[in-house]
Design an enzyme around this catalytic site. Sequence first.
Site, short mmCIF file in Angstrom:
data_model
loop_
_atom_site.label_atom_id
_atom_site.label_comp_id
_atom_site.label_asym_id
_atom_site.label_seq_id
_atom_site.Cartn_x
_atom_site.Cartn_y
_atom_site.Cartn_z
N HIS A 16 0.83 -1.21 0.00
CA HIS A 16 0.00 0.00 0.00
C HIS A 16 0.87 1.26 0.00
O HIS A 16 0.56 2.23 -0.69
CB HIS A 16 -0.94 0.00 1.20
CG HIS A 16 -1.91 -1.13 1.20
ND1 HIS A 16 -2.72 -1.44 2.28
CD2 HIS A 16 -2.21 -2.06 0.24
CE1 HIS A 16 -3.46 -2.50 1.99
NE2 HIS A 16 -3.16 -2.89 0.77
N HIS A 66 -9.21 -2.20 -5.37
CA HIS A 66 -8.13 -2.48 -4.42
C HIS A 66 -7.11 -3.44 -5.00
O HIS A 66 -5.91 -3.33 -4.71
CB HIS A 66 -8.66 -3.03 -3.09
CG HIS A 66 -7.55 -3.22 -2.10
ND1 HIS A 66 -7.03 -2.18 -1.37
CD2 HIS A 66 -6.81 -4.32 -1.77
CE1 HIS A 66 -6.01 -2.62 -0.64
NE2 HIS A 66 -5.87 -3.92 -0.86
N ASP A 122 -3.15 -2.75 -5.12
CA ASP A 122 -2.11 -3.71 -4.75
C ASP A 122 -1.13 -3.95 -5.89
O ASP A 122 0.09 -3.99 -5.69
CB ASP A 122 -2.74 -5.06 -4.36
CG ASP A 122 -3.20 -5.10 -2.91
OD1 ASP A 122 -2.85 -4.20 -2.13
OD2 ASP A 122 -3.92 -6.06 -2.56
N HIS A 176 -0.26 -11.10 -5.01
CA HIS A 176 1.11 -10.64 -4.74
C HIS A 176 2.16 -11.57 -5.33
O HIS A 176 3.14 -11.13 -5.93
CB HIS A 176 1.33 -10.50 -3.24
CG HIS A 176 0.37 -9.58 -2.57
ND1 HIS A 176 0.25 -8.25 -2.91
CD2 HIS A 176 -0.53 -9.78 -1.56
CE1 HIS A 176 -0.67 -7.68 -2.15
NE2 HIS A 176 -1.15 -8.58 -1.32
#
Length: 305
Positions: free
Chosen positions: A78, A237, A241, A264
């Site tokens: 973030h 969101h 990310d 991720h």
Amino acid sequence: MLKQRTIKSLVKTVGIGLHSGRKVTLTLRPAPADTGIVFTRVDLPEAVEIHAAASAIGDTRLASVLQKDGARVSTVEHLMSACAGLGVDNLYVDVDAEEIPIMDGSAASFVFLLQSAGMEEQPAAKRFIRVKKAVEVRDGDKLARLEPFFGFKLAFTIDFRHPAVDKTGQTFTIDFADTSYVREIARARTFGFAHEVEALREMGLARGGSLDNAIVLDEHRMLNNEELRYGDEFVRHKILDAIGDLYVIGHPLIASYVAHKSGHGMNNQLLRALLADQEAYEFVTFDKVEEAPVAFLPQAQPAFA
């Protein structure tokens, strides 16, 4: 010349670690040109500096974690996203715990911190990584891809098959040539499912997770009293990310990013695949500001920022 940027002054904040539940002090300091983003664990007997780099990402199960010599800094995505969105090239990040505070679960607090510190141009050319040919990673039906594009554009599709998520937008595309990161992306909060949170707490994790820093869903609905900040906040969101995950490469990307159900780990695999193919990218600078992609022009910074 399109120049590098850092912040003008030191800023500090205190927040809660998502997994430890403990108070974390975060300090952001100006850094010289060509430093990059450097995280320092100041709580250790001997401070450990970890430079943001694709090769420094270790654990990606719950967040992007930078690791070096046994030291960890977790949940960097973030803050990295905010740095990318505001065009911050160089920054010292001091933290007295092994995770960046979660704040409200979005990048908004980090944007506020950086903007409060002010932006300062530096006497060095901003270096970009320009993608020259498509690079893709897949895992079953999941994929993440970088393609040549003169600018910075992202397209993301999610598929959670949950009533509260399904009634929102599942796909979002954003081109920063004409869209504001601060307005359209920065406030999108992280989200999770109540049963997963309980399982994590049984493992000693997610102790700092609450309705104040995440959108929490049970089997049927959203548990937060607050309404969604965007009609399609979930997928936005994921883009937030992704921007942070990609910025770990150390430079802004001149590219188009396309993803379906990526996370991720896959985002980091994509960066490593790009860097492994020397014909897939090149470093570029712009001696004439007007020759740079519109998304990165100083006068258009409010568009990306």
